[in-house]
Design a protein around this motif. Structure first.
Motif, PDB file in Angstrom:
ATOM      1  N   PRO A 144       7.899  38.195  70.644  1.00 25.50           N
ATOM      2  CA  PRO A 144       8.652  39.343  70.311  1.00 25.50           C
ATOM      3  C   PRO A 144       7.852  40.334  70.897  1.00 25.50           C
ATOM      4  N   GLY A 145       8.695  41.464  71.424  1.00 26.17           N
ATOM      5  CA  GLY A 145       7.899  42.701  72.081  1.00 26.17           C
ATOM      6  C   GLY A 145       9.023  43.741  72.115  1.00 26.17           C
ATOM      7  N   ALA A 146       8.328  44.978  72.331  1.00 27.76           N
ATOM      8  CA  ALA A 146       9.099  45.905  72.546  1.00 27.76           C
ATOM      9  C   ALA A 146       8.522  46.838  73.876  1.00 27.76           C
ATOM     10  N   HIS A 147       9.776  47.174  74.543  1.00 30.38           N
ATOM     11  CA  HIS A 147       9.631  47.865  75.837  1.00 30.38           C
ATOM     12  C   HIS A 147      10.361  49.127  75.867  1.00 30.38           C
ATOM     13  N   PHE A 148       9.701  50.151  76.497  1.00 32.33           N
ATOM     14  CA  PHE A 148      10.202  51.349  76.647  1.00 32.33           C
ATOM     15  C   PHE A 148      10.394  51.856  78.253  1.00 32.33           C
ATOM     16  N   ARG A 149      11.479  52.589  78.584  1.00 27.20           N
ATOM     17  CA  ARG A 149      11.661  52.923  79.986  1.00 27.20           C
ATOM     18  C   ARG A 149      12.277  54.344  79.956  1.00 27.20           C
ATOM     19  N   PHE A 150      11.547  55.278  80.645  1.00 27.69           N
ATOM     20  CA  PHE A 150      11.868  56.678  80.585  1.00 27.69           C
ATOM     21  C   PHE A 150      12.091  56.876  82.115  1.00 27.69           C
ATOM     22  N   GLY A 151      13.318  57.382  82.370  1.00 31.84           N
ATOM     23  CA  GLY A 151      13.617  57.847  83.847  1.00 31.84           C
ATOM     24  C   GLY A 151      13.362  59.360  83.775  1.00 31.84           C
ATOM     25  N   ILE A 152      12.737  59.359  85.316  1.00 34.95           N
ATOM     26  CA  ILE A 152      12.231  60.862  85.433  1.00 34.95           C
ATOM     27  C   ILE A 152      13.642  61.627  86.129  1.00 34.95           C
ATOM     28  N   LYS A 153      13.977  62.717  85.490  1.00 35.64           N
ATOM     29  CA  LYS A 153      15.355  63.440  86.081  1.00 35.64           C
ATOM     30  C   LYS A 153      15.368  63.756  87.522  1.00 35.64           C
ATOM     31  N   PHE A 211       9.230  55.751  84.205  1.00 33.63           N
ATOM     32  CA  PHE A 211       7.853  55.192  83.554  1.00 33.63           C
ATOM     33  C   PHE A 211       8.249  54.184  82.620  1.00 33.63           C
ATOM     34  N   SER A 212       7.695  53.153  82.351  1.00 31.49           N
ATOM     35  CA  SER A 212       7.539  52.028  81.626  1.00 31.49           C
ATOM     36  C   SER A 212       6.362  51.617  80.806  1.00 31.49           C
ATOM     37  N   LEU A 213       6.428  51.457  79.651  1.00 28.71           N
ATOM     38  CA  LEU A 213       5.233  50.704  78.816  1.00 28.71           C
ATOM     39  C   LEU A 213       5.945  49.929  77.576  1.00 28.71           C
ATOM     40  N   GLY A 214       5.188  48.869  77.315  1.00 30.63           N
ATOM     41  CA  GLY A 214       5.655  48.106  76.295  1.00 30.63           C
ATOM     42  C   GLY A 214       4.341  47.070  75.714  1.00 30.63           C
ATOM     43  N   THR A 215       4.735  46.426  74.864  1.00 26.82           N
ATOM     44  CA  THR A 215       3.717  45.240  74.143  1.00 26.82           C
ATOM     45  C   THR A 215       4.649  44.109  73.863  1.00 26.82           C
ATOM     46  N   GLN A 216       4.015  43.032  73.861  1.00 27.43           N
ATOM     47  CA  GLN A 216       4.523  41.804  73.539  1.00 27.43           C
ATOM     48  C   GLN A 216       3.465  40.966  72.710  1.00 27.43           C
ATOM     49  N   PHE A 217       3.886  40.427  71.797  1.00 35.04           N
ATOM     50  CA  PHE A 217       3.136  39.214  70.881  1.00 35.04           C
ATOM     51  C   PHE A 217       3.321  37.835  71.312  1.00 35.04           C
ATOM     52  N   THR A 218       2.458  37.088  71.742  1.00 30.23           N
ATOM     53  CA  THR A 218       2.647  35.693  72.250  1.00 30.23           C
ATOM     54  C   THR A 218       1.455  34.702  71.420  1.00 30.23           C
ATOM     55  N   PRO A 219       2.337  34.043  70.251  1.00 28.66           N
ATOM     56  CA  PRO A 219       1.436  33.281  69.468  1.00 28.66           C
ATOM     57  C   PRO A 219       1.465  31.884  70.048  1.00 28.66           C
ATOM     58  N   GLN A 220       0.364  31.071  69.728  1.00 31.45           N
ATOM     59  CA  GLN A 220       0.151  29.773  69.905  1.00 31.45           C
ATOM     60  C   GLN A 220       0.670  29.223  71.481  1.00 31.45           C
ATOM     61  N   LEU A 221       0.404  30.112  72.419  1.00 31.72           N
ATOM     62  CA  LEU A 221       0.604  29.738  73.821  1.00 31.72           C
ATOM     63  C   LEU A 221      -0.483  28.750  74.577  1.00 31.72           C
ATOM     64  N   ARG A 222      -1.686  29.030  74.323  1.00 33.08           N
ATOM     65  CA  ARG A 222      -2.777  28.123  74.863  1.00 33.08           C
ATOM     66  C   ARG A 222      -3.707  27.715  73.895  1.00 33.08           C
ATOM     67  N   SER A 223      -4.333  26.601  74.214  1.00 34.01           N
ATOM     68  CA  SER A 223      -5.526  25.863  73.438  1.00 34.01           C
ATOM     69  C   SER A 223      -6.698  26.066  74.107  1.00 34.01           C
ATOM     70  N   PHE A 224      -7.833  26.562  73.643  1.00 34.23           N
ATOM     71  CA  PHE A 224      -9.093  26.674  74.032  1.00 34.23           C
ATOM     72  C   PHE A 224     -10.193  25.789  73.516  1.00 34.23           C
ATOM     73  N   LYS A 225     -10.992  25.331  74.190  1.00 33.51           N
ATOM     74  CA  LYS A 225     -12.086  24.726  73.627  1.00 33.51           C
ATOM     75  C   LYS A 225     -13.272  25.417  73.584  1.00 33.51           C
ATOM     76  N   ASP A 226     -14.000  25.434  72.306  1.00 29.63           N
ATOM     77  CA  ASP A 226     -15.451  26.317  71.974  1.00 29.63           C
ATOM     78  C   ASP A 226     -16.134  25.506  71.526  1.00 29.63           C
ATOM     79  N   LYS A 227     -17.156  24.922  72.410  1.00 35.28           N
ATOM     80  CA  LYS A 227     -18.029  23.889  72.214  1.00 35.28           C
ATOM     81  C   LYS A 227     -17.550  22.523  72.019  1.00 35.28           C
ATOM     82  N   ASP A 228     -17.295  22.119  70.462  1.00 35.35           N
ATOM     83  CA  ASP A 228     -16.894  21.006  70.135  1.00 35.35           C
ATOM     84  C   ASP A 228     -15.287  21.313  69.399  1.00 35.35           C
TER      85      ASP A 228
END
Length: 93
Positions: free
Chosen positions: A35-44, A50-67
Motif C-alpha cells: 500500500p502507498g500514497a502518491h501525490f503529483r502537483f502540476g506547475i501551472k 512535482f511528485s512525492l510519495g511513500t510505499q510500505f512493502t512487507p515481507q519482501l526479502r529475507s536477510f541472514k544475520d549471523k545464524d
C-alpha cells in the motif's frame, strides 16, 4: 493517488552489500501487497510536475544475520520532478 499492489516489487533491484538471500522464487500475495500514497502537483502553464510519495512493502526479502534468518519490512519514499511530453494527442479543443 493510492496503490495497493506493486507487481514489480519482487523483481526490483537491491542496493547494498550483505549476506541476504536471492530474490524469492515463489511469488506470494504478501510480497506484492504494497500500500502507498502518491501525490503529483502540476506547475501551472508548464509541462512540469512535482511528485512525492511513500510505499510500505512487507515481507519482501529475507536477510541472514549471523545464524538467524528474518524477513524485513520496508518503507520507500520518493520525490521528483517530471516533464510531460505527449507523443501524440487523441483529442484537441
Amino acid at each position: 493517488s493510492f496503490t495497493f499492489i506493486d507487481l514489480a516489487a519482487v523483481v526490483s533491484y537491491r542496493l547494498g552489500e550483505g549476506d541476504d538471500k536471492a530474490l524469492p522464487k515463489e511469488v506470494k500475495w504478501s510480497q506484492i501487497f504494497s500500500p502507498g500514497a502518491h501525490f503529483r502537483f502540476g506547475i501551472k502553464n508548464t509541462p512540469l510536475s512535482f511528485s512525492l510519495g511513500t510505499q510500505f512493502t512487507p515481507q519482501l526479502r529475507s536477510f541472514k544475520d549471523k545464524d538467524d534468518t528474518f524477513q524485513t519490512q520496508a518503507f520507500r519514499f520518493y520525490t521528483g520532478f517530471f516533464f510531460d511530453l505527449p507523443l501524440f494527442n487523441f483529442y484537441h479543443r
